[in-house]
Design an enzyme around this catalytic site. Structure first.
Site: not given
Ligand SMILES: N[C@H](CCC[C@H](N)C(=O)O)C(=O)O
Length: 275
Positions: A160, A209
């Site tokens: 992140h 995301e």
């Molecule tokens: N797009 C994120 C995965 C889903 C995370 C998200 N939907 C949550 O609730 O944490 C990634 O590629 O790391």
């Protein structure tokens, strides 16, 4: 292949959940993309696969973004996961131990119908994100087109980048988020959070995301944003995170403590699809 599925959502972050225990499931990248397609398939941000654990946990939890890529962690999905295995009678205890690509998480059904999850300990070392940087820092400058932007970089098992902005409604989530997602300093790409701090116990958050674009809520993104704010002494340990899909409660006591997330998990409908 006929596949039974359950459509679920956590604060509008939506999922196609598939039982890979009672069904023999092997999904290609194209099949995941079809399941996630909002016109030619079912439609979701992520596909979640319920499998037998490899180790001594209760289950294995596999997560695929809408672009078909398998990823390490999904917070809103973890809440839906425990709701799913309960509603389908696969397990009856309220707290379960779930293996993910980034380690063990323990979602727990609360008496009030919400779900709490120990999301594990946040990581900050650039090599653990992964992120290209000389040394660990509270925030970093990234070259984006003709300007530099500042972001904190944290892993909740998945990567992140968190930006602090003054007005969430005017945040360049889709335009700038897409550029940061694929920035060369993130070898595995990155989720991009835009956080407006309202007070020391309340933030507003939008997330672009990795592999899905802007979603209505992101559980790991909420954890990462709160950790970034607490690390910079801008937030207290308990924070309400207001997302476009609703509110999450996040708690982090700092250092090597795990991040706790509490929020809803909702079953929308069940169905069957031929792939
Ligand atoms: N797009 C994120 C995965 C889903 C995370 C998200 N939907 C949550 O609730 O944490 C990634 O590629 O790391």
């Amino acid at each position: 292949m006929k596949l039974k599925f359950t459509k679920m959502q956590g604060l509008g972050n939506d999922f196609v959940v598939i039982d890979g225990i009672s069904q023999s499931v092997s999904l290609s990248l194209e099949q995941v993309r079809l399941l996630a397609d909002r016109h030619f398939g079912i439609g979701c941000d992520q596909v979640l696969l319920v499998e037998k654990a490899i180790g001594d946990a209760d289950f294995r939890y596999r997560i695929f973004n809408a672009d078909g890529g398998e990823v390490e962690q999904c917070g809103n999905g973890a809440r839906c996961f425990v709701r799913y295995v309960h509603e389908h009678g696969i397990i009856h205890k309220n707290e379960i131990r779930v293996e993910t690509l980034s380690g063990l998480i323990t979602p727990r059904l609360e008496a009030n119908g919400e779900v709490s999850v120990n999301m594990g300990v946040p990581r900050f070392e650039p090599s653990e994100i992964p992120f290209v940087a000389e040394a660990r820092a509270l925030s970093y400058l990234l070259d984006i087109e003709d300007r530099q932007i500042e972001a904190s970089v944290i892993s909740m098992g998945n990567p992140h980048a968190v930006r602090i902005i003054q007005n969430i409604e005017q945040a360049p989530v889709r335009s700038e988020g897409a550029l940061i997602e694929c920035h060369p300093r993130f070898p595995k790409r990155v989720n991009v959070g835009y956080m407006q701090i309202i007070n020391r116990n309340y933030i507003k958050l939008r997330v672009y995301e990795r592999g899905a674009g802007e979603t209505l809520a992101c559980g790991t993104g909420a954890c990462a944003a709160v950790v970034a704010g607490i690390s910079q002494n801008l937030l207290e340990a308990n924070v309400t995170v207001s997302t476009r899909g609703g509110e999450l409660l996040i708690r982090w006591d700092g250092d090597n403590q795990p991040v706790w997330m509490t929020g809803p998990a909702v079953t929308v409908f069940q169905g069957e699809i031929s792939l």
